[in-house]
Write a protein that holds these residues in place. Structure first.
Motif, PDB file in Angstrom:
ATOM      1  N   UNK A 173     -14.516 -43.708  -7.570  1.00  0.00           N
ATOM      2  CA  UNK A 173     -13.172 -43.183  -7.332  1.00  0.00           C
ATOM      3  C   UNK A 173     -12.150 -44.274  -7.621  1.00  0.00           C
ATOM      4  N   UNK A 174     -11.276 -44.013  -8.549  1.00  0.00           N
ATOM      5  CA  UNK A 174     -10.185 -44.957  -8.832  1.00  0.00           C
ATOM      6  C   UNK A 174      -9.012 -44.205  -9.438  1.00  0.00           C
ATOM      7  N   UNK A 175      -7.859 -44.325  -8.808  1.00  0.00           N
ATOM      8  CA  UNK A 175      -6.595 -43.792  -9.338  1.00  0.00           C
ATOM      9  C   UNK A 175      -6.635 -42.268  -9.440  1.00  0.00           C
ATOM     10  N   UNK A 176      -5.518 -41.752  -9.877  1.00  0.00           N
ATOM     11  CA  UNK A 176      -5.399 -40.302 -10.025  1.00  0.00           C
ATOM     12  C   UNK A 176      -5.307 -39.946 -11.502  1.00  0.00           C
ATOM     13  N   UNK A 177      -5.736 -38.733 -11.791  1.00  0.00           N
ATOM     14  CA  UNK A 177      -5.646 -38.247 -13.166  1.00  0.00           C
ATOM     15  C   UNK A 177      -4.182 -38.216 -13.607  1.00  0.00           C
ATOM     16  N   UNK A 178      -3.889 -38.593 -14.837  1.00  0.00           N
ATOM     17  CA  UNK A 178      -2.495 -38.604 -15.296  1.00  0.00           C
ATOM     18  C   UNK A 178      -1.956 -37.183 -15.481  1.00  0.00           C
ATOM     19  N   UNK A 186     -10.162 -36.236  -1.788  1.00  0.00           N
ATOM     20  CA  UNK A 186     -10.655 -37.613  -1.858  1.00  0.00           C
ATOM     21  C   UNK A 186      -9.474 -38.570  -2.001  1.00  0.00           C
ATOM     22  N   UNK A 187      -9.684 -39.854  -1.606  1.00  0.00           N
ATOM     23  CA  UNK A 187      -8.566 -40.804  -1.702  1.00  0.00           C
ATOM     24  C   UNK A 187      -8.160 -41.093  -3.148  1.00  0.00           C
ATOM     25  N   UNK A 188      -9.047 -40.837  -4.085  1.00  0.00           N
ATOM     26  CA  UNK A 188      -8.722 -41.033  -5.510  1.00  0.00           C
ATOM     27  C   UNK A 188      -9.613 -40.087  -6.310  1.00  0.00           C
TER      28      UNK A 188
END
Ligand SMILES: Cc1cc2nc3c(=O)[nH]c(=O)nc-3n(C[C@H](O)[C@H](O)[C@H](O)COP(=O)(O)OP(=O)(O)OC[C@H]3O[C@@H](n4cnc5c(N)ncnc54)[C@H](O)[C@@H]3O)c2cc1C
Length: 624
Positions: free
Chosen positions: A345-350, A358-360
């Motif tokens: 999990x890292x960052x959000x989809x653009x 989820x947190x990301x």
């Protein structure tokens, strides 16, 4: 730790849906190859690859091989696994039954070898080289040698190696110094040093059969820097009595095991030959007067010793195998990268949050991560299908009465062998690197095992002839051989595929880029024809670009065929035939990806080829 699941669904797609291997019972060796039988073989291979070989991959990398009191020790577990591997017959699937093999068609055996390599490249090399060595003996050895050595090698009781490289002589075999002095009893005494010999010593088997290139000196005891004196010799680690039992130790010693970047579980040995007894394999070389003759891959007329025929047969087979090793490393690296991309999990989809709970978002939502994954997958699946197609073409050609069918398969095999060796391994390395990149920092540290794939894949671009030299072979020899017949055959094949599907609108997304690619490739071929003879550095400067262009085009051709099969299957599923629609839809996405993301490279390659070699050759060596 990385995991490995054999890609059985895709292998079955290629073997059954695309190639119809189970419908080819009229071909020699295919009579027993029903779908059930092939499935049994694939399932058995998957089990040993996943459960026996893969768990040893990391151990091999951690421990490596060591020379202890004159004996090379392989990593913990390798010897037991080797016995399990040979007891199961996995080392000899495609070997002839007359020598104790199973006579399984090469197309099936290649799929099995892919799994073994993905699971543990270093381990699978011991058996892979033995297969190539025994095939060379089958083709070129005298009957007595065949009787004494081949059955033991086929069973895996003894392994085989190939010995070309010397400290001062790798690509340029003319410079070889190892000598073979003829004895009154028709044996030879071999003296010299060979380096970098894969599986050159090990504790897996009681004997090792070295196939060694050496020069037979002239009547004045001189050796020259040309290939005319080079011949192939069998030199066993232990001499073999006429009843097949082992005799005394021969004069070959492993003096060191190289410390190296990858494939640490495979012993890369320095072998010193001191009056070792050797047996000539193949005809004696003709007396040659061509002093200083060159075997430069660019020179199409370079004399080669007849005595090297056995080694060249072995090398051609090994080159295809090495190409497949590149694809196999990419496969396992892809599997792990795809799983990580789903989990991490890292960052959000653009384009907006995809997993609000989820947190990301998982990194698989990011186009750049998907780009990397699809680059790998479209290569792996296209390369697998192309390689297995070539094996099937060979099987069809062997059975054909028609000379033109035989010639076609021979031409395509000759042309595509350097392409498969070099392009598949370049892409194999790029793919393992991209898979590691998907892990971010976790890929660079050792715990995830991703960096091992990169290190293991790197050798593939170097051994069996460096990739630069494969490119010179393609441009300097294969393009011009038989008046350019092989290239013409390849182009005709592509045009016939284009014609077959040009009226089908659903195929337009594949046909148009394929046509662009082949047009550029033909233009590059014409450019060499017009510009390389007067200035050979034009060929040398563009060769690697050309090989990559041909690799991209060959896989574009394959993806076009795979897209057609997939569209057919989707239509059948829509009319009620059971099947996994999403599997075939994924095929169409990969096919499009190759066309949209890889084929455009060919424009730049053509520009680079047409820029020629003049500027590259301008700078004085001292200024580099
Ligand atoms: C782990 C490992 C395992 C190996 N296993 C075996 C084995 O089992 N048996 C065996 O015999 N050998 C083996 N090799 C040796 C391997 O095949 C050679 O390293 C390889 O052929 C290159 O030879 P070289 O290292 O002498 O490089 P060189 O020939 O010195 O080449 C150096 C560079 O110059 C380039 N170059 C050379 N000539 C030309 C040319 N005419 N035109 C353009 N570029 C050129 C090459 O592409 C390369 O980039 C192994 C090597 C390694 C590292």
């Amino acid at each position: 730790m990385p995991t490995y699941t054999a890609p059985l669904e895709d292998i079955r797609f290629v073997l059954f849906d695309y190639l119809g291997v189970d419908q080819a019972s009229h071909l020699p060796g295919f009579a027993d190859m029903s779908r059930d039988t092939i499935d049994d073989i694939l399932n058995g291979a998957a089990a040993i690859a996943e459960n026996v070989l893969h768990p040893l991959n990391r151990i091999g990398d951690e421990e490596g091989c060591h020379l202890e009191n004159g004996i090379v020790r392989t990593p913990t577990g390798f010897a037991d696994a080797y016995r399990t591997f040979c007891d199961g017959g996995w080392n000899r699937l495609s070997m002839p039954e007359s020598y104790g093999g199973f006579g399984v068609p090469a197309v099936v055996a290649m799929a099995v070898n892919e799994m073994m390599t993905s699971a543990n490249q270093a381990f699978s090399m011991y058996a892979g080289l033995t297969g190539a060595a025994s095939a060379a003996l089958m083709g070129f050895a005298p009957d007595e040698i065949k009787r004494l050595y081949i059955p033991k090698m086929v069973r895996g009781t003894w392994t085989g190696t190939m010995n070309l490289t010397e400290p001062h002589c790798g690509t340029d075999l003319r410079l070889m110094k190892t000598r073979a002095s003829e004895q009154p009893d028709d044996t030879y005494r071999i003296n010299g040093t060979k380096i970098y010999i894969s599986g050159g010593d090990q504790d897996l088997t009681e004997n090792i059969v070295h196939l060694v290139l050496a020069k037979i000196p002239d009547e004045h005891g001189q050796v020259r820097d040309d290939l005319g004196q080079v011949n192939l010799f069998l030199v066993p680690k232990f001499l073999v009595n006429s009843d097949g039992t082992l005799g005394p130790r021969n004069g070959v010693t492993c003096t060191a095991v190289e410390r190296k970047m990858g494939i640490k579980g495979n012993a890369t040995a320095v072998l010193v030959y001191e009056n070792a007894i050797g047996y000539r394999i193949g005809p004696k070389p003709e007396a040659s007067t061509t002093k200083g003759a060159t075997d430069s891959p660019v020179a199409t007329t370079a004399p080669r010793s007849r005595g090297m025929a056995g080694m060249f047969a072995m090398m051609n087979m090994a080159r295809l195998g090495v190409g497949f090793q590149g694809m196999a490393q990419a496969e396992i690296a892809y599997q792990n990268a795809a799983q990580y991309a789903r989990d991490r999990l890292q960052a959000r989809s653009i384009s907006g949050v995809k997993n609000p709970e989820l947190p990301a978002d998982p990194i698989i939502v990011h186009p750049d991560v998907r780009r990397m994954l699809l680059n790998i997958r479209s290569f792996v699946e296209g390369a697998r299908a192309l390689g297995l197609w070539l094996a099937m073409e060979n099987a069809r050609a062997r059975a054909a009465q028609d000379e033109s069918v035989k010639n076609r398969a021979q031409d395509l095999g000759d042309l595509l062998t350097p392409v498969i060796k070099a392009f598949f391994t370049d892409m194999g390395f790029e793919s393992t690197n991209a898979a590691m990149q998907c892990f971010g920092g976790a890929g660079y540290v050792r715990d995830t095992g991703m960096e091992q794939f990169v290190r293991d894949a790197r050798i593939l671009q170097i051994y069996e002839g460096t990739n630069g030299v494969q490119a010179l072979d393609l441009v300097g020899r294969k393009l011009s051989a038989k008046g350019g017949r092989a290239a013409m055959t390849f182009f005709q094949l592509i045009h016939s595929t284009i014609n077959t599907y040009s009226a089908d609108e659903r195929m337009a997304a594949f046909i148009a880029p394929l046509k662009t690619a082949v047009d550029r490739l033909q233009r590059a071929t014409m450019w060499f024809a017009a510009n390389a003879r007067a200035y050979p550095d034009n060929a040398g400067a563009g060769a690697s670009e050309y090989l990559r262009m041909m690799g991209i085009t060959a896989i574009a051709l394959t993806w076009t065929e795979l897209a057609a099969v997939s569209l057919r299957r989707i239509a059948e599923i829509e009319s009620g035939t059971p099947g996994r629609r999403d599997f075939y839809q994924a095929k169409l996405i990969c096919a499009r990806h190759w066309m949209e993301r890889m084929v455009p490279e060919t424009a730049a390659q053509l520009d680079r080829i047409e820029a020629g070699g003049e500027n590259i050759m301008k700078m004085h060596a001292d200024i580099f």
